[in-house]
Design a protein around this motif. Structure first.
Motif, PDB file in Angstrom:
ATOM      1  N   CYS A 125     -30.472  18.808 -26.644  1.00 38.78           N
ATOM      2  CA  CYS A 125     -29.855  18.235 -25.447  1.00 38.78           C
ATOM      3  C   CYS A 125     -30.918  17.809 -24.442  1.00 38.78           C
ATOM      4  O   CYS A 125     -30.808  16.754 -23.803  1.00 38.78           O
ATOM      5  CB  CYS A 125     -28.897  19.248 -24.811  1.00 38.78           C
ATOM      6  N   GLU A 126     -31.963  18.624 -24.278  1.00 38.85           N
ATOM      7  CA  GLU A 126     -33.044  18.284 -23.362  1.00 38.85           C
ATOM      8  C   GLU A 126     -33.845  17.091 -23.879  1.00 38.85           C
ATOM      9  O   GLU A 126     -34.253  16.221 -23.113  1.00 38.85           O
ATOM     10  CB  GLU A 126     -33.960  19.493 -23.162  1.00 38.85           C
ATOM     11  N   ALA A 127     -34.075  17.058 -25.189  1.00 31.67           N
ATOM     12  CA  ALA A 127     -34.837  15.948 -25.777  1.00 31.67           C
ATOM     13  C   ALA A 127     -34.102  14.633 -25.604  1.00 31.67           C
ATOM     14  O   ALA A 127     -34.721  13.577 -25.413  1.00 31.67           O
ATOM     15  CB  ALA A 127     -35.103  16.227 -27.255  1.00 31.67           C
ATOM     16  N   PHE A 128     -32.763  14.677 -25.655  1.00 38.32           N
ATOM     17  CA  PHE A 128     -31.973  13.447 -25.549  1.00 38.32           C
ATOM     18  C   PHE A 128     -32.174  12.767 -24.200  1.00 38.32           C
ATOM     19  O   PHE A 128     -32.047  11.552 -24.087  1.00 38.32           O
ATOM     20  CB  PHE A 128     -30.494  13.761 -25.775  1.00 38.32           C
ATOM     21  N   LYS A 129     -32.527  13.523 -23.167  1.00 41.63           N
ATOM     22  CA  LYS A 129     -32.759  12.947 -21.841  1.00 41.63           C
ATOM     23  C   LYS A 129     -33.950  11.986 -21.841  1.00 41.63           C
ATOM     24  O   LYS A 129     -34.065  11.144 -20.957  1.00 41.63           O
ATOM     25  CB  LYS A 129     -32.997  14.053 -20.821  1.00 41.63           C
ATOM     26  N   PHE A 130     -34.852  12.137 -22.841  1.00 42.25           N
ATOM     27  CA  PHE A 130     -36.047  11.298 -22.920  1.00 42.25           C
ATOM     28  C   PHE A 130     -35.968  10.317 -24.087  1.00 42.25           C
ATOM     29  O   PHE A 130     -36.956   9.660 -24.408  1.00 42.25           O
ATOM     30  CB  PHE A 130     -37.289  12.179 -23.072  1.00 42.25           C
ATOM     31  N   ALA A 131     -34.801  10.232 -24.721  1.00 43.27           N
ATOM     32  CA  ALA A 131     -34.614   9.342 -25.865  1.00 43.27           C
ATOM     33  C   ALA A 131     -33.790   8.131 -25.461  1.00 43.27           C
ATOM     34  O   ALA A 131     -33.384   7.988 -24.303  1.00 43.27           O
ATOM     35  CB  ALA A 131     -33.930  10.104 -27.007  1.00 43.27           C
ATOM     36  N   GLN A 156     -32.049   8.525 -31.070  1.00 42.52           N
ATOM     37  CA  GLN A 156     -33.346   8.074 -31.573  1.00 42.52           C
ATOM     38  C   GLN A 156     -34.370   8.127 -30.450  1.00 42.52           C
ATOM     39  O   GLN A 156     -34.087   7.704 -29.333  1.00 42.52           O
ATOM     40  CB  GLN A 156     -33.256   6.657 -32.140  1.00 42.52           C
ATOM     41  N   ASP A 157     -35.546   8.667 -30.750  1.00 44.62           N
ATOM     42  CA  ASP A 157     -36.581   8.774 -29.731  1.00 44.62           C
ATOM     43  C   ASP A 157     -37.346   7.462 -29.591  1.00 44.62           C
ATOM     44  O   ASP A 157     -37.053   6.470 -30.268  1.00 44.62           O
ATOM     45  CB  ASP A 157     -37.532   9.944 -30.041  1.00 44.62           C
ATOM     46  N   ASN A 311     -47.531  15.075 -33.266  1.00 40.42           N
ATOM     47  CA  ASN A 311     -47.938  13.665 -33.370  1.00 40.42           C
ATOM     48  C   ASN A 311     -47.949  12.984 -32.005  1.00 40.42           C
ATOM     49  O   ASN A 311     -48.835  12.163 -31.712  1.00 40.42           O
ATOM     50  CB  ASN A 311     -46.994  12.917 -34.311  1.00 40.42           C
ATOM     51  N   ALA A 312     -46.967  13.317 -31.156  1.00 45.86           N
ATOM     52  CA  ALA A 312     -46.899  12.702 -29.833  1.00 45.86           C
ATOM     53  C   ALA A 312     -48.091  13.116 -28.974  1.00 45.86           C
ATOM     54  O   ALA A 312     -48.682  12.283 -28.273  1.00 45.86           O
ATOM     55  CB  ALA A 312     -45.598  13.098 -29.144  1.00 45.86           C
ATOM     56  N   ASN A 409     -42.832  10.288 -22.397  1.00 43.24           N
ATOM     57  CA  ASN A 409     -41.448  10.653 -22.690  1.00 43.24           C
ATOM     58  C   ASN A 409     -41.316  11.290 -24.068  1.00 43.24           C
ATOM     59  O   ASN A 409     -40.523  12.211 -24.271  1.00 43.24           O
ATOM     60  CB  ASN A 409     -40.540   9.421 -22.614  1.00 43.24           C
ATOM     61  N   LEU A 410     -42.097  10.794 -25.016  1.00 40.05           N
ATOM     62  CA  LEU A 410     -42.066  11.353 -26.365  1.00 40.05           C
ATOM     63  C   LEU A 410     -42.576  12.798 -26.361  1.00 40.05           C
ATOM     64  O   LEU A 410     -42.003  13.675 -27.017  1.00 40.05           O
ATOM     65  CB  LEU A 410     -42.910  10.483 -27.291  1.00 40.05           C
ATOM     66  N   VAL A 411     -43.639  13.040 -25.608  1.00 43.32           N
ATOM     67  CA  VAL A 411     -44.176  14.397 -25.495  1.00 43.32           C
ATOM     68  C   VAL A 411     -43.160  15.321 -24.828  1.00 43.32           C
ATOM     69  O   VAL A 411     -42.932  16.453 -25.274  1.00 43.32           O
ATOM     70  CB  VAL A 411     -45.502  14.390 -24.710  1.00 43.32           C
ATOM     71  N   GLU A 412     -42.529  14.822 -23.758  1.00 48.27           N
ATOM     72  CA  GLU A 412     -41.523  15.631 -23.064  1.00 48.27           C
ATOM     73  C   GLU A 412     -40.339  15.956 -23.974  1.00 48.27           C
ATOM     74  O   GLU A 412     -39.802  17.065 -23.940  1.00 48.27           O
ATOM     75  CB  GLU A 412     -41.020  14.885 -21.823  1.00 48.27           C
TER      76      GLU A 412
END
Length: 489
Positions: A125-131, A156-157, A311-312, A409-412
């Motif tokens: 859910c947190e990752a989706f904020k940056f995707a 998708q990121d 990778n990010a 954003n990818l790192v976050e």
């Protein structure tokens, strides 16, 4: 073949003692989703004897039972594991929906029948904020002892990698099941507005979306490059037949056409390909008992986050500002822009006409990130015409890439930590009724047939019309029923 080897093979065939092979080779322990074909290859390589798919499938089912227990037990263990998981992933959410059980018209106390489960992890859910603000949903069959459907929501990121954000196990793709899934996504995964929802036009999903205000604009949009080209191709498509024209006219263009995705909400996505790719990843897990399947999503996502986060960080340390994937795409557009002729149309050098060839020109407005070809708005990074316009005024085309593709954003997105859940013996008992599987969902004996969800396109072409005769080459019948067979004989 030696007598010893022959006897071992016969044991496998008759008594499914191939379970020993599965365990001794570490195949089930290390990868419960191991494919049947791979097990067949291992057996052939070790014993020089080819065992049928059916026999290996049965052996794997027995091995899974030994490893995870009888198929009924995981249903009772499911709420315990989910509650314990919340300790290690605070903010995650699950919901188990049950039914009352009756025996001779009397309510059974202390037991509940399993109906549905929804779960999501806080990290996702947190990752989706940056995707990308795009969610694709799809459903796929379960292959275990009990029937059902696994519903998946995928984002998708910024590096174009799949990001699973929610799951559910339901009785089927019914109106009530999709409503249950989508309402929980809206309540527990994202409350963001302007979400683009992509699905396969399943009738139940359409009904849920049309009748839920939280899934309507401006909360969510369910919405393919240049409009002129699109209309030309669409007209040609309609001319194929009156049935095709009637079918395509019934679907609003903004639902499936990038040309009519005026705001670029789809980020170039045309189908539920993201969800389908995750379905393939989870295919082997779909014959697991229910608790093992839920646990598998946890462990699989841990691996995703560690790999992609690593990778990010490496890209960030290499002084990349945008994801490597999108930078490569812009570089390709820069090569394609070679030879384009650019004409400025204002003194600020923001509006241009780009001659891509002797017969085609496109207008470009850089501050609005607009190109008449439609790709700039659709994909959220400069097309070859926009790249040519930017280079003509000595600007970097990378300036016009959408922020979702930023490495930061990818790192976050993948920075949220996971914790190992550890030994299941530490999982405490919880109060509440014992959950048992619904006997109606019990699968008939035998290897389940692999099927897929049929779309409207499938419904246009019936199974009978797909048959082609080997004699007259016409569709709709085979050799045996060929009308010309009697005339030729």
């Amino acid at each position: 073949m030696s007598m010893f080897t022959y006897c071992r093979v016969i044991k496998f065939v008759r008594c499914y003692r191939g379970i020993d092979i599965l365990f001794n080779a570490g195949m089930i322990n290390s990868e419960p989703s191991v494919s049947i074909s791979l097990v067949q290859e291992r057996i052939t390589a070790k014993y020089g004897f080819k065992v049928s798919y059916r026999k290996v499938w049965y052996a794997k089912q027995k091995a899974m039972t030994i490893m995870y227990g009888e198929w009924k037990e995981p249903y009772a263990f499911l709420p315990r594991w989910c509650e314990y998981m919340l300790r290690f992933s605070p903010g995650s959410f699950y919901h188990i929906q049950t039914n009352d059980l009756y025996a001779k018209q009397s309510l059974v106390s202390g037991k509940k029948g399993f109906h549905r489960i929804f779960w999501t992890f806080r990290q996702c859910c947190e990752a989706f904020k940056f995707a990308k603000p795009v969610i694709q949903i799809d459903g796929t069959h379960l292959y275990g002892k009990y029937k059902g459907k696994l519903l998946v929501a995928i984002a998708q990121d910024g590096n174009n990698e799949c990001l699973p954000i929610a799951f559910a196990i339901v009785e089927g793709e019914t109106l009530e099941a999709w409503d249950y899934f989508l309402v929980n996504i809206r309540a527990h995964v994202t409350t963001m507005s302007n979400i683009c929802l992509i699905f396969d036009r399943h009738r139940s999903i359409i009904s849920v979306v049309e009748n839920n205000p939280n899934l309507q604009p401006p909360n969510a949009y369910h919405v393919t490059s240049a409009m002129v080209d699109f209309e030309r191709n669409l007209a040609s498509f309609r001319e194929s037949s009156s049935q095709i024209a009637e079918w395509i006219n019934a679907i609003p263009k903004e639902k499936w056409s990038r040309a009519y995705d005026i705001e670029g909400r789809r980020y170039g996505h045309m189908t539920t390909n993201l969800a389908e790719s995750v379905n393939r990843v989870l295919k082997g897990a779909r014959n697991m008992p229910i608790t093992a399947l839920v646990k598998h999503t946890y462990s699989r996502l841990v691996a995703y986050f560690v790999e992609r986060g690593t990778n990010a960080v490496a890209q960030l340390q290499s002084a990349y500002r945008h994801s490597k994937n999108v930078v490569e795409l812009v570089k390709k557009n820069q090569v394609d822009a070679t030879g384009n002729h650019v004409h400025a149309y204002n003194v600020e050098h923001t509006v241009f006409e780009v001659d891509a060839s002797w017969e085609r020109s496109y207008s470009v407005i850089l501050p609005q990130r607009y190109c008449q070809c439609g790709k700039f708005k659709a994909f959220k990074y400069p097309c070859s015409h926009a790249v040519a316009a930017a280079l003509s005024v000595r600007q970097s085309a990378l300036t016009y890439i959408d922020d979702v593709f930023l490495i930061t954003n990818l790192v976050e997105a993948y920075s949220f930590p996971w914790e190992p859940i550890g030994n299941e013996e530490a999982i405490p008992e919880i109060s509440g009724p014992k959950i048992i599987p619904d006997s109606i969902m019990l699968r008939a004996k035998g290897r389940p047939k692999s099927t897929r969800i049929r779309s409207e396109m499938d419904e246009v072409e019936t199974s009978q019309s797909r048959i082609r005769c080997g004699l007259c080459k016409e569709r709709g019948h085979n050799r045996r029923g060929c009308p010309s067979r009697g005339r030729n004989d």
